[in-house]
Design a protein around this motif. Structure first.
Motif, PDB file in Angstrom:
ATOM      1  N   ALA A  84       0.837  -1.205   0.000  1.00  0.00           N
ATOM      2  CA  ALA A  84       0.000   0.000   0.000  1.00  0.00           C
ATOM      3  C   ALA A  84       0.871   1.253   0.000  1.00  0.00           C
ATOM      4  CB  ALA A  84      -0.938  -0.001   1.204  1.00  0.00           C
ATOM      5  N   LEU A 138       3.604   1.555  -1.275  1.00  0.00           N
ATOM      6  CA  LEU A 138       4.280   1.640  -2.569  1.00  0.00           C
ATOM      7  C   LEU A 138       3.304   2.001  -3.686  1.00  0.00           C
ATOM      8  CD1 LEU A 138       6.587  -1.446  -2.090  1.00  0.00           C
ATOM      9  CD2 LEU A 138       7.291   0.936  -2.076  1.00  0.00           C
ATOM     10  N   GLY A 139       2.104   2.376  -3.305  1.00  0.00           N
ATOM     11  CA  GLY A 139       1.155   2.876  -4.287  1.00  0.00           C
ATOM     12  C   GLY A 139       0.272   1.815  -4.917  1.00  0.00           C
ATOM     13  N   TYR A 189      -4.483  -4.703  -6.824  1.00  0.00           N
ATOM     14  CA  TYR A 189      -3.121  -4.983  -7.285  1.00  0.00           C
ATOM     15  C   TYR A 189      -2.340  -5.730  -6.194  1.00  0.00           C
ATOM     16  CZ  TYR A 189       1.271  -4.212  -9.783  1.00  0.00           C
ATOM     17  OH  TYR A 189       2.451  -4.394 -10.469  1.00  0.00           O
ATOM     18  N   PRO A 217      -3.110   4.926   2.093  1.00  0.00           N
ATOM     19  CA  PRO A 217      -1.643   4.902   1.915  1.00  0.00           C
ATOM     20  C   PRO A 217      -1.227   4.938   0.453  1.00  0.00           C
ATOM     21  CG  PRO A 217      -2.343   3.125   3.377  1.00  0.00           C
ATOM     22  CD  PRO A 217      -3.576   3.844   2.952  1.00  0.00           C
ATOM     23  N   GLU A 218      -1.959   4.188  -0.406  1.00  0.00           N
ATOM     24  CA  GLU A 218      -1.514   4.062  -1.796  1.00  0.00           C
ATOM     25  C   GLU A 218      -1.660   5.359  -2.585  1.00  0.00           C
ATOM     26  OE1 GLU A 218      -3.900   2.226  -0.379  1.00  0.00           O
ATOM     27  OE2 GLU A 218      -5.684   2.042  -1.640  1.00  0.00           O
ATOM     28  N   VAL A 257       4.398   9.025  -0.508  1.00  0.00           N
ATOM     29  CA  VAL A 257       5.258   8.705   0.626  1.00  0.00           C
ATOM     30  C   VAL A 257       5.992   7.400   0.335  1.00  0.00           C
ATOM     31  CG1 VAL A 257       5.243   8.069   3.068  1.00  0.00           C
ATOM     32  CG2 VAL A 257       3.718   9.864   2.263  1.00  0.00           C
ATOM     33  N   VAL A 268       8.347   4.347   2.147  1.00  0.00           N
ATOM     34  CA  VAL A 268       8.672   3.838   3.477  1.00  0.00           C
ATOM     35  C   VAL A 268       9.758   2.770   3.376  1.00  0.00           C
ATOM     36  CG1 VAL A 268       7.758   2.848   5.610  1.00  0.00           C
ATOM     37  CG2 VAL A 268       6.248   4.172   4.115  1.00  0.00           C
ATOM     38  N   LEU A 273      10.817  -6.700   1.926  1.00  0.00           N
ATOM     39  CA  LEU A 273      10.957  -6.955   0.490  1.00  0.00           C
ATOM     40  C   LEU A 273      10.083  -8.155   0.156  1.00  0.00           C
ATOM     41  CD1 LEU A 273      14.822  -6.606   0.080  1.00  0.00           C
ATOM     42  CD2 LEU A 273      13.074  -4.909  -0.425  1.00  0.00           C
ATOM     43  N   PHE A 274       9.388  -8.082  -0.973  1.00  0.00           N
ATOM     44  CA  PHE A 274       8.498  -9.188  -1.337  1.00  0.00           C
ATOM     45  C   PHE A 274       9.340 -10.422  -1.664  1.00  0.00           C
ATOM     46  CE2 PHE A 274       6.063  -5.360  -2.797  1.00  0.00           C
ATOM     47  CZ  PHE A 274       5.261  -5.315  -1.670  1.00  0.00           C
ATOM     48  N   HIS A 316       8.799 -13.205  -3.043  1.00  0.00           N
ATOM     49  CA  HIS A 316       8.604 -13.935  -4.289  1.00  0.00           C
ATOM     50  C   HIS A 316       9.066 -13.135  -5.506  1.00  0.00           C
ATOM     51  CE1 HIS A 316       5.159 -11.382  -3.665  1.00  0.00           C
ATOM     52  NE2 HIS A 316       4.805 -11.526  -4.908  1.00  0.00           N
ATOM     53  N   LEU A 317       9.571 -11.923  -5.291  1.00  0.00           N
ATOM     54  CA  LEU A 317      10.015 -11.092  -6.405  1.00  0.00           C
ATOM     55  C   LEU A 317      11.515 -10.855  -6.316  1.00  0.00           C
ATOM     56  CD1 LEU A 317       7.215  -8.330  -6.403  1.00  0.00           C
ATOM     57  CD2 LEU A 317       7.304 -10.416  -7.761  1.00  0.00           C
ATOM     58  N   PHE A 356       8.201  -2.505  -8.477  1.00  0.00           N
ATOM     59  CA  PHE A 356       6.828  -2.684  -7.980  1.00  0.00           C
ATOM     60  C   PHE A 356       6.039  -1.375  -7.852  1.00  0.00           C
ATOM     61  CE2 PHE A 356       3.546  -3.192  -4.811  1.00  0.00           C
ATOM     62  CZ  PHE A 356       2.978  -4.410  -5.113  1.00  0.00           C
ATOM     63  N   PRO A 357       6.593  -0.344  -7.171  1.00  0.00           N
ATOM     64  CA  PRO A 357       5.811   0.892  -7.029  1.00  0.00           C
ATOM     65  C   PRO A 357       5.506   1.559  -8.363  1.00  0.00           C
ATOM     66  CG  PRO A 357       7.978   1.114  -6.001  1.00  0.00           C
ATOM     67  CD  PRO A 357       7.847  -0.295  -6.405  1.00  0.00           C
ATOM     68  N   ARG A 362       5.155  -0.146 -11.338  1.00  0.00           N
ATOM     69  CA  ARG A 362       4.146  -0.995 -11.973  1.00  0.00           C
ATOM     70  C   ARG A 362       2.783  -0.785 -11.319  1.00  0.00           C
ATOM     71  NH1 ARG A 362       3.675  -3.125 -16.043  1.00  0.00           N
ATOM     72  NH2 ARG A 362       3.228  -5.288 -15.552  1.00  0.00           N
ATOM     73  N   ALA A 363       2.787  -0.650  -9.999  1.00  0.00           N
ATOM     74  CA  ALA A 363       1.527  -0.471  -9.283  1.00  0.00           C
ATOM     75  C   ALA A 363       0.845   0.825  -9.696  1.00  0.00           C
ATOM     76  CB  ALA A 363       1.775  -0.467  -7.777  1.00  0.00           C
ATOM     77  N   ARG A 364       1.656   1.810 -10.095  1.00  0.00           N
ATOM     78  CA  ARG A 364       1.076   3.090 -10.521  1.00  0.00           C
ATOM     79  C   ARG A 364       0.857   3.123 -12.025  1.00  0.00           C
ATOM     80  NH1 ARG A 364       4.531   4.508  -6.130  1.00  0.00           N
ATOM     81  NH2 ARG A 364       3.421   5.646  -4.525  1.00  0.00           N
ATOM     82  N   ARG A 375      13.629   0.928  -3.485  1.00  0.00           N
ATOM     83  CA  ARG A 375      12.200   0.714  -3.714  1.00  0.00           C
ATOM     84  C   ARG A 375      11.386   1.887  -3.175  1.00  0.00           C
ATOM     85  NH1 ARG A 375       8.951  -4.367  -1.127  1.00  0.00           N
ATOM     86  NH2 ARG A 375       9.299  -3.141   0.729  1.00  0.00           N
ATOM     87  N   ALA A 376      11.849   2.446  -2.031  1.00  0.00           N
ATOM     88  CA  ALA A 376      11.106   3.565  -1.447  1.00  0.00           C
ATOM     89  C   ALA A 376      11.323   4.855  -2.236  1.00  0.00           C
ATOM     90  CB  ALA A 376      11.527   3.762   0.006  1.00  0.00           C
TER      91      ALA A 376
END
Lengths: 280, 388
Positions: free
Chosen positions: A184, A186-187, A192, B112-113, B117, B119, B126-127, B129-130, B138-139, B141-143, B186-187
């Motif tokens: 979350a 991380l956007g 997702y 939060p998303e 910000v 973090v 860290l995930f 599985h990635l 990730f951030p 792609r998520a956006r 990543r942050a």
């Protein structure tokens, strides 16, 4: 739990480091051996008494092939239904803080303790042609479930769903929930996050739950015969065929049972121990 | 001139006029007085927890790093999570670059998303599985950024943190220091306006910690946004932050530049925690020429720009010039005396500005009063040296 601990504490201690235990005591060994024999003997009995000479002929009979095909199709369809309904249900039980969650969980587990025949009767009162929902389905869409192949899937889903929910809920609980928080920040939207983080992390648990649900659906008898009946080619799955055959042709019953045993053992081979424990 | 603490160090280093940015936002206890486009964080956070009530007024300018320092259970992490949107405010507001992230008075709350910000979590999260690359991408792609661009940007960031050769490693194949750097990349990859770091060095062993601390310091001084660091380690706070906010039981007990807080602790906790003699200088083998004059002999042979730190308890006071082993001895003058628990903190001025913790008996024997002359000595073995 172990997943998180491992990721934080490196290097990962391996099982080989553990000291070999002492020889198990007799009070464990004897009942354990009897228990094992009790589980293995019936399967052995099937093998010994099987009419091996006429087996190829029996195996290719229409009744067996129809029942086997129907069993596989219905168990697989039921498993898909379980996944679609059960994973979200497990998520709700494991992750949300909705009120009355323990009551909700009790309802989910009812089919687990309910005698399957009672489950079938209950399904008839709900989804039967004159059932509380079935009546409406019939009038509005002309859909009738009892005594159809779809009915078999419904009955199997009903009894198999709790198995999947329990296993997946356990996996969701032991998976680190803070990964969702991290996603979350991380956007990532909730969808997702669910797709790219939550699901991959509990994939072993979901696979284990699916295999258990599939096995349970494959062996389903009571609810199926009550709700869907016993029509060869349409609702007569393997367990039903075994039961009918036992009354007329015991040899055929053994052959059918042997087939079911084989399919189950194959499923078990696919289900590794790590899946059952819900960890890697 | 001598230097104690990060803010003195900061003004002597090329990376920024830290005092300028903190005056622009005013102090923590007053609302930010901002002219023109507001930038940075303006927060008044109130959250109730079982063991404490967090009540924190905080402003952080863009480009500034503030350390939230305090004992366990002081509410540091809760404050951080509230800024990230993972904990709901019960009262107050939170503005970032003039954008309302949360305002209880009008019932506004961005999830939060949707906050700009980044973090870095204590155990990085860290995930598993990635790969490192997929984690950093990730951030993006998520956006909604396309895969190729996101991967390229992730690779750029991984080489910026010195991990160009580890892009396809899974988190469990990374060392603690490498994982920390992936988490930082990543942050930062989505260029947040606010960077939050929760005990970023706590999970590292001592050796890695020194290396990662100076690595983190470089990235923080390059970072254009506001940064808030949660830590219970005084050294981390003093090296990394421009300003300290000390929390105890959910409340601010002291605010100020690291050097000021170290010189004038207001509670016993702060005195014990922040009391640290910290200098910057250039090392040649065992001798460090300090920024602002003077030199220190250290036990460790190093070369280049370094920090030298030692605890106030390591400073011994003598009536005359000490003879024997300590080569670090200076004639100082007492500027203040404060009782903290069993010990007395003596603030000294002279060739170096020093803090010394001595017993009450020693104070009496040496006849220490404000303005009294005294010799201060530090054994080389009591100092810690690490690259700046």
């Amino acid at each position: 739990m172990s997943r998180v601990a491992e990721d934080v504490a490196r290097p990962v201690p391996t099982r080989a480091d553990a000291e070999p235990g002492r020889r198990p005591p007799a009070f464990v060994m004897v009942p354990a051996a009897i228990g094992l024999a009790f589980l293995v003997l019936p399967a052995l009995g099937l093998m010994v008494r099987a009419p091996w000479r006429t087996l190829p002929h029996e195996l290719t009979s229409t009744v067996v092939l129809d029942a086997l095909r129907l069993s596989l199709v219905c168990a697989t369809s039921a498993t898909v239904c379980c996944l679609l309904l059960g994973v979200p249900l497990a998520w709700l039980l494991a992750r949300s803080d909705i009120r009355g969650r323990s009551v909700l969980r009790a309802f989910v587990l009812v089919p687990l303790v309910l005698p399957p025949v009672v489950g079938g009767v209950a399904l008839l009162t709900a989804l039967g042609r004159r059932g509380i929902v079935g009546k409406w389905l019939d009038q509005a869409f002309g859909v009738t479930l009892p005594f159809t192949t779809a009915g078999v899937v419904v009955a199997e889903t009903f009894v198999a769903l709790p198995f999947l929910v329990i296993v997946v809920e356990g996996a969701l609980r032991s998976a680190e929930r803070r990964y969702d928080d991290a996603a979350a920040t991380l956007g990532a939207s909730r969808w997702y996050t669910f797709r790219r983080v939550t699901l991959p992390l509990v994939a072993p648990g979901i696979a284990a739950g699916a295999v258990l649900a599939w096995s349970r659906a494959l062996g389903e008898f009571g609810a199926t015969i009550t709700f869907a009946g016993n029509f060869p080619g349409r609702t007569q799955t393997m367990p039903l065929a075994v039961y009918i055959a036992l009354q007329t042709d015991p040899d055929a019953a053994i052959v059918l049972s042997l087939v079911l045993l084989g399919v189950s053992v194959l499923a078990l081979a696919g289900l590794r121990e790590r899946w059952i424990s819900g960890t890697r | 001139m001598t230097s104690i603490g990060r803010s003195d160090v900061g003004s002597a280093s090329p990376d920024g006029d830290t005092t300028g940015s903190s005056t622009m936002t005013g102090t923590v206890t007053e609302p930010a007085t901002v002219v023109g486009r507001p930038s940075g964080v303006d927060a008044a956070m109130h959250v109730r927890r079982a063991s404490f009530e967090l009540d924190l007024r905080l402003s952080v300018a863009a480009g500034e790093t503030v350390a939230l320092l305090g004992p366990n259970g002081a509410g540091k992490t809760t404050a951080l999570r509230a800024m990230a949107g993972l904990v709901r405010l019960e009262q107050g507001h939170l503005l970032l670059d003039g954008v309302v992230l949360e305002d209880c008075a009008v019932g506004v709350r961005l999830p939060p998303e949707r906050r700009a910000v980044g973090v870095v979590f204590q155990d990085y999260l860290l995930f598993p599985h990635l790969s490192a690359r997929e984690n950093v991408a990730f951030p993006l792609r998520a956006r909604g950024m396309d895969k190729a661009t996101a991967r390229r940007r992730a690779d750029e960031w991984l080489s910026r943190v010195g991990l160009a050769d580890r892009v396809s490693a899974r988190p469990r194949e990374l060392s603690g220091g490498q994982a920390q750097r992936v988490a930082l990349a990543r942050a930062l990859v989505s260029e947040p306006a606010l960077l939050l770091l929760d005990e970023p060095l706590a999970a590292l062993d001592a050796g890695t910690r020194i290396e990662i601390r100076s690595h983190l310091r470089r990235h923080l001084s390059d970072f254009a946004g506001a940064a808030v660091l949660v830590t219970h380690d005084a050294l981390d706070a003093m090296v990394l932050a421009d300003r300290l906010v000390v929390l105890e039981g959910g409340r601010v007990v002291q605010v100020g530049a690291p050097a000021d807080v170290a010189r004038h602790p207001r509670t016993d906790y702060v005195a014990r925690l922040v009391g640290l003699n910290l200098f910057r200088g250039r090392a040649e083998q065992r001798s460090v020429s300090l920024v602002g004059g003077g030199s220190l002999t250290v036990a460790q042979a190093v070369d280049g720009d370094v920090f030298v730190a030692f605890s106030p308890a390591a400073v011994a006071l003598h009536p005359q010039r000490p003879t024997g082993s300590p080569r670090n001895a200076w004639q100082e003058r007492v500027t203040s005396l404060e009782q903290h628990g069993d010990s007395v903190r003596v603030v000294l001025d002279g060739p170096l500005r020093l803090l010394a913790d001595v017993t009450a008996v020693a104070v009496a024997e040496l006849g220490l009063t404000v303005g009294a002359p005294v010799w201060a000595a530090v054994k080389a073995t009591e100092t810690r040296v690490y690259p700046a």
